[in-house]
Each structure stands twice: as structure tokens, then as C-alpha cells.
Scaffold this motif. Sequence first.
Motif, PDB file in Angstrom:
ATOM      1  N   LEU A 128       0.895  -1.030   0.001  1.00  0.00           N
ATOM      2  CA  LEU A 128       0.050   0.168   0.112  1.00  0.00           C
ATOM      3  C   LEU A 128       0.985   1.203   0.135  1.00  0.00           C
ATOM      4  O   LEU A 128       2.073   1.050   0.468  1.00  0.00           O
ATOM      5  N   ASN A 129       0.356   2.284  -0.322  1.00  0.00           N
ATOM      6  CA  ASN A 129       1.125   3.684  -0.154  1.00  0.00           C
ATOM      7  C   ASN A 129       0.469   4.591   0.793  1.00  0.00           C
ATOM      8  O   ASN A 129      -0.828   4.644   0.384  1.00  0.00           O
ATOM      9  N   ILE A 134      -4.878  -1.491   7.501  1.00  0.00           N
ATOM     10  CA  ILE A 134      -3.735  -0.162   7.084  1.00  0.00           C
ATOM     11  C   ILE A 134      -4.266   0.758   6.291  1.00  0.00           C
ATOM     12  O   ILE A 134      -4.333   1.989   6.385  1.00  0.00           O
ATOM     13  N   ALA A 135      -5.273  -0.023   5.155  1.00  0.00           N
ATOM     14  CA  ALA A 135      -5.895   1.090   4.334  1.00  0.00           C
ATOM     15  C   ALA A 135      -6.965   2.105   5.088  1.00  0.00           C
ATOM     16  O   ALA A 135      -6.883   3.011   4.536  1.00  0.00           O
ATOM     17  N   VAL A 136      -7.555   1.638   6.024  1.00  0.00           N
ATOM     18  CA  VAL A 136      -8.512   2.575   6.959  1.00  0.00           C
ATOM     19  C   VAL A 136      -7.661   3.896   7.492  1.00  0.00           C
ATOM     20  O   VAL A 136      -7.978   4.913   7.072  1.00  0.00           O
ATOM     21  N   GLU A 147      -6.386   6.181   4.755  1.00  0.00           N
ATOM     22  CA  GLU A 147      -7.325   7.133   4.371  1.00  0.00           C
ATOM     23  C   GLU A 147      -7.342   8.191   5.182  1.00  0.00           C
ATOM     24  O   GLU A 147      -7.352   9.536   4.928  1.00  0.00           O
ATOM     25  N   ILE A 148      -7.219   7.884   6.362  1.00  0.00           N
ATOM     26  CA  ILE A 148      -7.723   9.047   7.383  1.00  0.00           C
ATOM     27  C   ILE A 148      -6.291   9.851   7.377  1.00  0.00           C
ATOM     28  O   ILE A 148      -6.447  11.140   7.409  1.00  0.00           O
ATOM     29  N   VAL A 149      -5.196   9.317   7.354  1.00  0.00           N
ATOM     30  CA  VAL A 149      -3.926  10.070   7.500  1.00  0.00           C
ATOM     31  C   VAL A 149      -3.768  10.802   6.324  1.00  0.00           C
ATOM     32  O   VAL A 149      -3.267  12.030   6.246  1.00  0.00           O
TER      33      VAL A 149
END
Length: 366
Positions: free
Chosen positions: A4-5, A223-225, A228-230
Motif C-alpha cells: 500500500l502507499n 492499514i488502508a483505513v 485514508e484517514i492520514v
Amino acid sequence: MKQLNINTSNQSYPVYIGNNILEEVPDLLGSFLGDKSKALIISDTNVSVLYGDKLKRILEPILPVSIVTVPNGEHSKSMASYEKLLTACIEEGLDRQSVIFALGGGVIGDLAGFSAATYMRGIPFVQVPTTLLAHDSSVGGKTGINHSLGKNLIGAFHQPSAVLYDTGTLTTLPDEEWRSGFAEMIKHAYIQDPDFLHWLKENVKTIADVKTDKIRQFLKRSIAVKAEIVKEDEKEAGIRAFLNFGHTLGHALEKNSGYDGQITHGEAVAAGMVFAMRLSNELGLSAWKVSEEIDWLKSLGYPVEAPSQYSVQKLIEAMKKDKKASAGNIKFVLLKEPGRPFLYTIDEKLLFELLSNDRRGMTRND
Ligand SMILES: NC(=O)c1ccc[n+]([C@@H]2O[C@H](COP(=O)([O-])OP(=O)(O)OC[C@H]3O[C@@H](n4cnc5c(N)ncnc54)[C@H](O)[C@@H]3O)[C@@H](O)[C@H]2O)c1
């Protein structure tokens, strides 16, 4: 391997998730490490014995490497350990072209990250998480240490240059640490991803169900959640605060336990999430029936109320000193329903009453 990035306004970096990916460091990080002068691996005494030499051996053909360790456990997120690490940075001759590797759980990620954030006004670091919980802490750039008056009160935002999540390291993780880490995964699902929550509830009936091949999928989704928030709110000016779901009471429980391992971070957060869910109901701010959620968390072995050895008054005192409090006003992240979090400032007297009643089991309509 999954990748993921993480994208923030200033920086983008990869998160690599895979079994035994430490061996792939020369390929994955070769170009990043190519112009670095030196690496310092920071780890704790448990993790260093297990994986310190391995990471050192892998890095040594690329650049000079040394290792420094601190005792394992939350007590190491302290001024004393921080000073010890900065001394090691100076004695090992680290300069602005050097890189720190944070090899360990959330304690090491926060402590080594804060050392990297402040040594010579900031040098790069790579997160190498080795606990399940650290899937949360290694991403997003929050670094810091505790003060005797409260948790995480000293810190900096400093994004890592990369996150290398070798899930092979999780094989040595004790059961209670799996439970602790899974609580942060549940938290991500509650605040942002009801489908993920549903999937977790269907697939995870006991903590043993987390320790399967599905773990890499769970990690990527969780981690994707966070990613997105970060991306939307790197410095916690808005929605990032929702990641504190369960943490208002959770941090107070940890503080009152004296960080001596009586309660893990994730257990404290789980008790805090349950209290926040009940609070949303009690205050008439949600019509959501939380009994099913509480049963699920209970079946996974989490405490579903604040353990009775902690005085309500002392818990409230700790909450008032929490970072999330402003002008002594205590704030909770509550849920209208899964995926719909909101911030709520609560009157101290009312909180005292609800927390006391909750402990006596008087306010349960779940
Ligand atoms: N920065 C953030 O965004 C963020 C988010 C969540 C939590 N945190 C912080 O994370 C910390 C908790 O992290 P944690 O739960 O990972 O605790 P931890 O780092 O103390 O690790 C837990 C225990 O597991 C051991 N351990 C680690 N990896 C192991 C392995 N692979 N095999 C065997 N033993 C291993 C450690 O030595 C330690 O005893 C807290 O300080 C919390 O505040 C930070």
C-alpha cells in the motif's frame, strides 16, 4: 507480498506486507539506502534477540549497521530511554544521511520514531513492525514518549520513509499481544469500515482465527483505513481524532495500571470502546443496539468494563490530562453506528456518574 502507499501532503511512502520480506530489503529499499551513511537498528531486548541479528546481517552488505536496545515494555517510552538512544546516535556517529530502523512493536516504533524526528532536527527512519498492534502505530507518523503525568504527551509528527511488515515475525508473538493488536484492527473497522467489521465478525470467533493466512488480508484492509484517514488529516486537525475511539478511557486505564503489564494497550482500548458504545446509547446519541458487539468482544477475551481495581475519580483525573482533553474538558469519540464516529465533550459529573453506574452494571440496556 501486499503493498500500500501512504500519501500525506509532504510525503508518500510504501508499506510492504509479506511473509519473510526482511530478506527482500536489498530489493525493496536498495535505492533508498544507496546514499545513506549508516544505519542504527533500535529494538527492545525481546525482539532484538529474535530478529536483531537477522536484520543487521541483511543490511550489512549495503551500509554500516549497529544495534541499540532498550528493555521491552511501555516503561521504555520514557525520557531516560530517549536520552539513551540519542546518546547512542551521537556515539555511533549518525549524521543527517543516516537512517534509523525501528524494529519492534508500538513502543519501539514510537520511541525510535521520536528519536529520528528530533536527532539533528530529524533524520529518516524505517518502521519494521513486529507486533500485530504495530500495523496501526507504524503508519501515520505519530511518534512520541510518555511523561509521568500522562501517555504520549511528548512527541512529533514524523513520517517513516517506508514500513516493512514481515508477518513471519508474528509467529513468535504471545497470544495476549495478538489480542492486544487485534483491538486496533477492530477499532479501524468500527470507525470507518462497516463491511470490514462484518467480515471480521464472520471470520474471527476466537483470537486463534486471527492467526491464519487471512492475516495479511486483514492487515492490508486495516492499514488502508488508517491510510485514508492520514491522507485527509495528517496532523489530527479533524477526522484523525476518530482514531482515538476507545482511547479516552483506554489511556486512563493504562496510566492507572502504572504501565506494568496488568492490562495491554489493546485490552484497555477494547474496554474503552465498549464504554464509548454504551455512552453513545446512554446519552441518547445513538439507537444502535450494542449487545451483539459486546458479546463478540467478550468472546474474544477482552475486558468489557473498566476493571474494578481502578478508582473512578483517578480514571477521570487521567482523562483530564489526556492529549484529547482541551481546557480540562474530557472528549470521547462516540459512534452513531459503525462507520459514523463523532466527538463528544462530556460533563465531568455526568461522566463520574455513568462510569460508576457502568461499573455497578446499572446502566446496561445492551
Ligand atoms: N503512534 C501511533 O499511532 C500508535 C498507535 C497505536 C498504539 N501506539 C503505541 O503502541 C504501543 C503499544 O505497542 P505494542 O502493543 O506493539 O507493544 P510493545 O511494543 O511493548 O510490544 C509488546 C510486547 O511484545 C514483544 N514483542 C514484540 N514483537 C514480538 C515478536 N515478534 N515476538 C515476540 N515478542 C514480541 C515486545 O518485546 C513487548 O514485550 C503503546 O505505547 C501505544 O501508545 C502508537
